[in-house]
Design an enzyme around this catalytic site. Structure first.
Site, PDB file in Angstrom:
ATOM      1  N   SER A 154      -9.290   1.173  11.438  1.00 22.08           N
ATOM      2  CA  SER A 154      -9.995   0.922  10.172  1.00 22.08           C
ATOM      3  C   SER A 154     -10.598  -0.460  10.264  1.00 22.08           C
ATOM      4  O   SER A 154     -10.149  -1.294  11.066  1.00 22.08           O
ATOM      5  CB  SER A 154      -8.990   0.961   9.011  1.00 22.08           C
ATOM      6  N   TYR A 167      -0.752  -0.437   4.434  1.00 20.94           N
ATOM      7  CA  TYR A 167      -1.836   0.212   5.176  1.00 20.94           C
ATOM      8  C   TYR A 167      -2.493  -0.768   6.164  1.00 20.94           C
ATOM      9  O   TYR A 167      -2.671  -0.458   7.355  1.00 20.94           O
ATOM     10  CB  TYR A 167      -2.873   0.754   4.181  1.00 20.94           C
TER      11      TYR A 167
END
Ligand code: BGC
Length: 269
Positions: A154, A167
């Protein structure tokens, strides 16, 4: 099926392939000639729909259930894959989730679920794939590399993300998992890379694009001024799995419309 399929005769496993980015990656790899395992943990009907789409496009796929954070289930899934396709050439470690919370309210369960699925799940699947790559060795008529692993990371492997500390931590971990594996395994001709998606329009981030206000606010973070489409990532994954990218290993390719360019600094700082 693409007219000159880049992945002809290769076998690929895509985790979390029944929705979002994983679904687009599975369809894209199959369109380039790979036999694809569509892994899912819940909603078998969605996985079957992806298999049906691939078959309708002239490709080959099966759906296999496994929780990527469960070692026994992961091992069983790889064995099932070998029964169906014989081996593995490409692993796309895509399965991931968010459990967002203000830091002081984050529970241990929220922390562990995200680390277990996003990070430990990538380790468990990568280890199984590498065991098979090393056992089987190179197959030059299929690929210059003995095996290819693509980790779905990401932009948050480099952009800190308040309210999503679990996350962002998992994605930072994926970066070092990927780079350290790439360094160790390059002499064995195993390529390991990551894709760093920005904001891609999928179920994981519905709240970021489902109202005009949210979308406008999101677009202030994206210089290219559009939200990403799952196919943006699917196309990149097929290329990164192919011999066209044979000299690339240990790298994160960001696919983010410029989100990692820190656009706030274009008018400030
Ligand atoms: C997250 C999305 C988010 C995007 C950009 C992704 O990794 O899963 O929820 O929209 O990063 O911030």
């Amino acid at each position: 099926m693409n007219p000159n399929p880049k992945l002809k005769g290769q076998s690929a496993l895509v985790t979390g392939a029944n929705s979002g980015i994983g679904k687009a990656v599975a369809i894209s790899l199959a369109n380039d000639g790979a036999n694809v395992v569509v892994n899912y943990v819940a909603h078998p009907e969605d996985a079957q729909a992806v298999v049906d789409t691939i078959k309708a496009n002239g490709g080959n796929a099966i759906a296999l259930q496994a929780d990527v954070s469960n070692e026994t289930q992961v091992k069983a899934m790889f064995q099932e894959m070998y029964k169906a396709f014989g081996t593995i050439d490409i692993l796309v470690n895509n399965a991931g989730l968010q459990q967002d919370s203000p830091f002081e309210k984050m529970t241990l369960a929220q922390w562990q679920l995200v680390i277990n699925v996003n990070l430990t799940g990538q380790f468990l699947c990568a280890r199984e794939a590498v065991i098979e790559f090393l056992r089987r060795g190179p197959v030059p008529e299929r690929s210059r590399a003995t095996g290819k692993i693509i980790c779905m990371s990401s932009v948050h492997e480099v952009i800190p993300w308040g309210g999503h500390v679990n996350y962002a931590t998992s994605k930072g971990g994926i970066m070092m998992l990927m780079k350290s594996m790439a360094q160790e395994l390059a002499p064995k001709k195993i390529r390991v890379n990551s894709i760093g998606p920005g904001a891609i329009q999928t179920p994981i981030n519905t709240s970021a694009w489902s109202t005009p206000e949210a979308l406008n606010s999101l677009l202030t973070l994206i210089p290219y001024n559009r939200i990403g489409e799952p196919e943006d990532i699917g196309n990149l994954a097929a290329w990164l799995a192919s011999d066209e990218s044979d000299y690339i290993t240990g790298t994160t390719v960001f696919c983010d419309g410029g989100m990692t360019l820190y656009p706030g600094f274009s008018t400030n700082g």
